[in-house]
Design a protein around this motif. Structure first.
Motif, PDB file in Angstrom:
ATOM      1  N   LYS A 209      52.868 -46.242  53.626  1.00  0.00           N
ATOM      2  CA  LYS A 209      53.658 -45.627  52.551  1.00  0.00           C
ATOM      3  C   LYS A 209      54.755 -46.580  52.074  1.00  0.00           C
ATOM      4  N   GLY A 210      54.311 -47.741  51.653  1.00  0.00           N
ATOM      5  CA  GLY A 210      55.241 -48.705  51.077  1.00  0.00           C
ATOM      6  C   GLY A 210      56.343 -49.152  52.020  1.00  0.00           C
ATOM      7  N   ASN A 211      56.019 -49.294  53.280  1.00  0.00           N
ATOM      8  CA  ASN A 211      56.945 -49.768  54.304  1.00  0.00           C
ATOM      9  C   ASN A 211      57.928 -48.691  54.777  1.00  0.00           C
ATOM     10  N   SER A 212      57.679 -47.429  54.444  1.00  0.00           N
ATOM     11  CA  SER A 212      58.503 -46.343  54.987  1.00  0.00           C
ATOM     12  C   SER A 212      58.208 -46.148  56.463  1.00  0.00           C
ATOM     13  N   TYR A 213      56.966 -46.415  56.842  1.00  0.00           N
ATOM     14  CA  TYR A 213      56.525 -46.236  58.219  1.00  0.00           C
ATOM     15  C   TYR A 213      55.815 -47.493  58.676  1.00  0.00           C
TER      16      TYR A 213
ATOM     17  N   SER B 151      53.422 -38.843  55.041  1.00  0.00           N
ATOM     18  CA  SER B 151      52.609 -39.947  55.563  1.00  0.00           C
ATOM     19  C   SER B 151      51.137 -39.563  55.744  1.00  0.00           C
ATOM     20  N   GLU B 152      50.821 -38.290  55.661  1.00  0.00           N
ATOM     21  CA  GLU B 152      49.478 -37.820  56.017  1.00  0.00           C
ATOM     22  C   GLU B 152      48.362 -38.527  55.246  1.00  0.00           C
TER      23      GLU B 152
ATOM     24  N   ARG C 179      47.797 -37.799  63.853  1.00  0.00           N
ATOM     25  CA  ARG C 179      47.905 -36.398  63.433  1.00  0.00           C
ATOM     26  C   ARG C 179      49.264 -35.799  63.819  1.00  0.00           C
ATOM     27  N   LYS C 180      49.697 -36.060  65.040  1.00  0.00           N
ATOM     28  CA  LYS C 180      51.003 -35.553  65.487  1.00  0.00           C
ATOM     29  C   LYS C 180      52.125 -36.112  64.619  1.00  0.00           C
ATOM     30  N   PHE C 181      51.986 -37.375  64.249  1.00  0.00           N
ATOM     31  CA  PHE C 181      53.023 -37.992  63.431  1.00  0.00           C
ATOM     32  C   PHE C 181      53.068 -37.362  62.043  1.00  0.00           C
ATOM     33  N   TRP C 182      51.910 -37.195  61.399  1.00  0.00           N
ATOM     34  CA  TRP C 182      51.943 -36.658  60.038  1.00  0.00           C
ATOM     35  C   TRP C 182      52.296 -35.175  60.004  1.00  0.00           C
ATOM     36  N   GLU C 183      52.170 -34.493  61.117  1.00  0.00           N
ATOM     37  CA  GLU C 183      52.647 -33.107  61.166  1.00  0.00           C
ATOM     38  C   GLU C 183      54.170 -33.051  61.050  1.00  0.00           C
ATOM     39  N   ASN C 184      54.849 -34.077  61.554  1.00  0.00           N
ATOM     40  CA  ASN C 184      56.307 -34.158  61.453  1.00  0.00           C
ATOM     41  C   ASN C 184      56.782 -34.918  60.219  1.00  0.00           C
ATOM     42  N   HIS C 185      55.908 -35.729  59.636  1.00  0.00           N
ATOM     43  CA  HIS C 185      56.223 -36.536  58.449  1.00  0.00           C
ATOM     44  C   HIS C 185      55.095 -36.323  57.439  1.00  0.00           C
ATOM     45  N   ALA C 186      55.130 -35.190  56.766  1.00  0.00           N
ATOM     46  CA  ALA C 186      54.030 -34.777  55.881  1.00  0.00           C
ATOM     47  C   ALA C 186      53.730 -35.804  54.791  1.00  0.00           C
TER      48      ALA C 186
ATOM     49  N   TYR D  81      48.367 -41.275  53.563  1.00  0.00           N
ATOM     50  CA  TYR D  81      48.360 -42.713  53.811  1.00  0.00           C
ATOM     51  C   TYR D  81      47.713 -43.039  55.157  1.00  0.00           C
ATOM     52  N   LEU D  82      48.035 -42.247  56.176  1.00  0.00           N
ATOM     53  CA  LEU D  82      47.442 -42.478  57.497  1.00  0.00           C
ATOM     54  C   LEU D  82      45.957 -42.134  57.511  1.00  0.00           C
ATOM     55  N   LYS D  83      45.569 -41.089  56.797  1.00  0.00           N
ATOM     56  CA  LYS D  83      44.141 -40.753  56.708  1.00  0.00           C
ATOM     57  C   LYS D  83      43.373 -41.871  56.002  1.00  0.00           C
ATOM     58  N   THR D  84      43.973 -42.421  54.976  1.00  0.00           N
ATOM     59  CA  THR D  84      43.325 -43.539  54.266  1.00  0.00           C
ATOM     60  C   THR D  84      43.201 -44.747  55.185  1.00  0.00           C
ATOM     61  N   TRP D  85      44.266 -45.065  55.922  1.00  0.00           N
ATOM     62  CA  TRP D  85      44.188 -46.182  56.861  1.00  0.00           C
ATOM     63  C   TRP D  85      43.090 -45.935  57.887  1.00  0.00           C
ATOM     64  N   TYR D  86      43.050 -44.732  58.445  1.00  0.00           N
ATOM     65  CA  TYR D  86      42.062 -44.394  59.464  1.00  0.00           C
ATOM     66  C   TYR D  86      40.643 -44.557  58.915  1.00  0.00           C
ATOM     67  N   ASP D  87      40.382 -44.002  57.732  1.00  0.00           N
ATOM     68  CA  ASP D  87      39.047 -44.105  57.135  1.00  0.00           C
ATOM     69  C   ASP D  87      38.667 -45.551  56.861  1.00  0.00           C
TER      70      ASP D  87
END
Length: 135
Positions: free
Chosen positions: A99-103, A57-58, A48-55, A60-66
């Motif tokens: 996100k396609g290797n951006s992160y 990625s949000e 969550r902290k990361f996607w707040e700074n890198h919108a 993509y990270l939520k999908t990974w988490y789920d």
């Protein structure tokens, strides 16, 4: 007398084979769902902290988490079946391309207990500065 179905205290009357199959199906689906989910992912707040700074990625990270939360991965091979581009490291660590290797996301798994520990999330440039096996 009416047919009854009471879950607690488990009193069954007039159970037909059809009803028994239905109950068995319900229990099997429930038990499968409970058994197959990753028990703990530590810590979502890191994501969550990361996607707040890198919108960007949000989602993509939520999908990974789920996906991870609803998976039962017993080995790195199980992870690779879900994420073909994931890189398997030593010490039960896996690097996920977000996100396609951006992160890059590094997760350490305890497959037996179904726990996932987020060790690192960052840009590709940040990833190049760390040792993924020890972070």
């Amino acid at each position: 007398m009416d047919e009854t179905f009471v879950v607690a205290p488990l009193r069954f009357s007039y159970l037909t084979p059809h009803k028994l199959n239905f109950i068995s199906s319900l229990l099997e689906n429930y038990c499968t769902f409970v058994y197959r989910s990753m028990k703990r992912i530590i810590a979502k707040s890191t994501l969550r902290k990361f996607w707040e700074n890198h919108a960007d990625s949000e989602q993509y990270l939520k999908t990974w988490y789920d996906t991870a939360k609803n998976s039962k991965w017993n080995s790195p091979n199980d992870v690779k079946k879900a994420y073909i581009n994931a890189s398997i490291l030593k010490n039960s660590r896996v690097v996920f391309n977000i996100k396609g290797n951006s992160y890059r996301l590094i997760v350490q798994f305890n497959y037996e207990r179904q726990w996932a520990f987020i060790r690192f999330i960052g840009t590709h440039a940040d990833y190049d500065k760390i040792d993924a096996n020890t972070i």
